[in-house]
Design a protein around this motif. Structure first.
Motif, PDB file in Angstrom:
ATOM      1  N   UNK A  67       0.898  -1.345   0.053  1.00 50.73           N
ATOM      2  CA  UNK A  67       0.087  -0.084   0.123  1.00 50.73           C
ATOM      3  C   UNK A  67       0.699   1.144   0.070  1.00 50.73           C
ATOM      4  N   UNK A  68       1.410   1.724  -1.202  1.00 45.66           N
ATOM      5  CA  UNK A  68       2.279   2.935  -1.140  1.00 45.66           C
ATOM      6  C   UNK A  68       1.553   4.017  -1.036  1.00 45.66           C
ATOM      7  N   UNK A  69       2.257   4.813  -0.055  1.00 44.09           N
ATOM      8  CA  UNK A  69       1.718   6.020   0.306  1.00 44.09           C
ATOM      9  C   UNK A  69       2.719   7.065   0.417  1.00 44.09           C
ATOM     10  N   UNK A  70       2.406   8.448   0.177  1.00 41.43           N
ATOM     11  CA  UNK A  70       3.551   9.435   0.346  1.00 41.43           C
ATOM     12  C   UNK A  70       3.789   9.586   1.936  1.00 41.43           C
ATOM     13  N   UNK A  71       5.028   9.975   1.870  1.00 44.46           N
ATOM     14  CA  UNK A  71       5.627  10.525   3.286  1.00 44.46           C
ATOM     15  C   UNK A  71       4.818  11.536   4.107  1.00 44.46           C
ATOM     16  N   UNK A  72       4.565  12.634   3.250  1.00 41.55           N
ATOM     17  CA  UNK A  72       4.080  13.776   3.969  1.00 41.55           C
ATOM     18  C   UNK A  72       2.232  13.853   4.313  1.00 41.55           C
ATOM     19  N   UNK A  73       1.567  13.083   3.341  1.00 38.21           N
ATOM     20  CA  UNK A  73       0.167  13.260   3.465  1.00 38.21           C
ATOM     21  C   UNK A  73      -0.407  11.660   3.158  1.00 38.21           C
ATOM     22  N   UNK A  74      -1.158  11.181   4.030  1.00 38.67           N
ATOM     23  CA  UNK A  74      -1.918  10.175   3.903  1.00 38.67           C
ATOM     24  C   UNK A  74      -3.244  10.325   3.649  1.00 38.67           C
ATOM     25  N   UNK A  75      -4.045  10.221   2.461  1.00 37.63           N
ATOM     26  CA  UNK A  75      -5.356  10.479   2.187  1.00 37.63           C
ATOM     27  C   UNK A  75      -6.225   9.663   3.221  1.00 37.63           C
ATOM     28  N   UNK A  76      -7.329  10.098   3.302  1.00 45.28           N
ATOM     29  CA  UNK A  76      -8.680   9.256   3.784  1.00 45.28           C
ATOM     30  C   UNK A  76      -8.718   7.981   3.182  1.00 45.28           C
ATOM     31  N   UNK A  77      -8.670   7.896   1.928  1.00 40.69           N
ATOM     32  CA  UNK A  77      -8.596   6.695   1.157  1.00 40.69           C
ATOM     33  C   UNK A  77      -7.663   5.571   1.465  1.00 40.69           C
ATOM     34  N   UNK A  78      -6.346   6.287   1.672  1.00 40.48           N
ATOM     35  CA  UNK A  78      -5.333   5.344   1.962  1.00 40.48           C
ATOM     36  C   UNK A  78      -5.439   4.890   3.394  1.00 40.48           C
ATOM     37  N   UNK A  79      -5.940   5.747   4.422  1.00 40.46           N
ATOM     38  CA  UNK A  79      -6.106   5.493   5.755  1.00 40.46           C
ATOM     39  C   UNK A  79      -7.073   4.237   5.707  1.00 40.46           C
ATOM     40  N   UNK A  80      -8.193   4.401   4.966  1.00 45.64           N
ATOM     41  CA  UNK A  80      -9.431   3.382   4.963  1.00 45.64           C
ATOM     42  C   UNK A  80      -8.809   2.086   4.551  1.00 45.64           C
ATOM     43  N   UNK A  81      -8.133   2.179   3.537  1.00 41.74           N
ATOM     44  CA  UNK A  81      -7.458   0.732   2.892  1.00 41.74           C
ATOM     45  C   UNK A  81      -6.203   0.155   3.950  1.00 41.74           C
ATOM     46  N   UNK A  82      -5.570   0.992   4.850  1.00 40.23           N
ATOM     47  CA  UNK A  82      -4.667   0.601   5.687  1.00 40.23           C
ATOM     48  C   UNK A  82      -5.687  -0.132   6.805  1.00 40.23           C
ATOM     49  N   UNK A  83      -6.643   0.577   7.171  1.00 43.43           N
ATOM     50  CA  UNK A  83      -7.562  -0.081   8.302  1.00 43.43           C
ATOM     51  C   UNK A  83      -8.144  -1.613   7.746  1.00 43.43           C
ATOM     52  N   UNK A  96       6.304  -1.502   7.223  1.00 40.48           N
ATOM     53  CA  UNK A  96       7.421  -0.747   7.098  1.00 40.48           C
ATOM     54  C   UNK A  96       7.251   0.384   6.053  1.00 40.48           C
ATOM     55  N   UNK A  97       8.357   1.399   5.957  1.00 44.58           N
ATOM     56  CA  UNK A  97       8.331   2.464   5.038  1.00 44.58           C
ATOM     57  C   UNK A  97       9.869   2.923   5.124  1.00 44.58           C
ATOM     58  N   UNK A  98       9.995   4.216   4.813  1.00 44.24           N
ATOM     59  CA  UNK A  98      11.561   4.583   4.921  1.00 44.24           C
ATOM     60  C   UNK A  98      12.081   4.509   6.120  1.00 44.24           C
ATOM     61  N   UNK A  99      11.389   5.146   7.305  1.00 46.79           N
ATOM     62  CA  UNK A  99      11.872   5.181   8.709  1.00 46.79           C
ATOM     63  C   UNK A  99      10.988   4.478   9.675  1.00 46.79           C
ATOM     64  N   UNK A 100       9.625   4.165   9.329  1.00 47.65           N
ATOM     65  CA  UNK A 100       8.657   3.615  10.113  1.00 47.65           C
ATOM     66  C   UNK A 100       7.641   4.810  10.514  1.00 47.65           C
ATOM     67  N   UNK A 101       7.964   6.027  10.212  1.00 51.96           N
ATOM     68  CA  UNK A 101       7.180   7.121  10.801  1.00 51.96           C
ATOM     69  C   UNK A 101       5.668   7.314   9.914  1.00 51.96           C
ATOM     70  N   UNK A 102       5.736   7.011   8.543  1.00 50.33           N
ATOM     71  CA  UNK A 102       4.454   6.934   7.986  1.00 50.33           C
ATOM     72  C   UNK A 102       3.484   5.995   8.461  1.00 50.33           C
ATOM     73  N   UNK A 103       4.106   4.539   8.565  1.00 49.73           N
ATOM     74  CA  UNK A 103       3.299   3.532   9.045  1.00 49.73           C
ATOM     75  C   UNK A 103       2.701   3.725  10.332  1.00 49.73           C
TER      76      UNK A 103
END
Length: 113
Positions: A67-83, A96-103
């Motif tokens: 589930x690729x997402x940008x580091x600076x912004x996670x859309x409501x759709x991406x959050x729903x997909x993660x959920x 995992x991601x680059x640092x763990x912060x976006x996850x």
């Protein structure tokens, strides 16, 4: 190799970029699923591709989701997909991601209220 993970709950942890070889270690550590939140190529040519991590995850007996997402912004759709991934993938889950912060941000947004 030791997984550089941060456990947020007993069933969910985050990590910085993982190599394909880390998938066997993740399985040995008791994880049953892996979520990759990093877009392919974000870190340049040295970043492992999602396909290479997916193949290693499958070989280790892990479920894998990209589930690729940008580091600076996670859309409501991406959050729903993660959920949705959190509710459908077998746990424990390692994301995992680059640092763990976006996850971490995705997890907090997906599990709030």
């Amino acid at each position: 190799m030791t997984l550089p993970l941060n456990r947020l709950t007993p069933d969910f942890a985050v990590a910085p970029q993982l190599e394909p070889a880390a998938m066997a270690e993740a399985a040995a550590a008791g994880f049953r699923s892996v979520i990759n939140n990093r877009p392919d190529g974000e870190g340049g040519p040295e970043q492992p591709s999602s396909a290479s991590v997916a193949a290693a995850a499958a070989a280790a007996g892990l479920q894998y989701a990209h589930l690729p997402v940008a580091g600076g912004y996670q859309s409501p759709e991406e959050i729903a997909a993660f959920r949705e991934l959190l509710t459908t993938l077998p746990g424990p889950v390692l994301a995992f991601c680059r640092s763990g912060a976006r996850c971490t941000k995705l997890y907090v947004a997906a599990t709030q209220g």
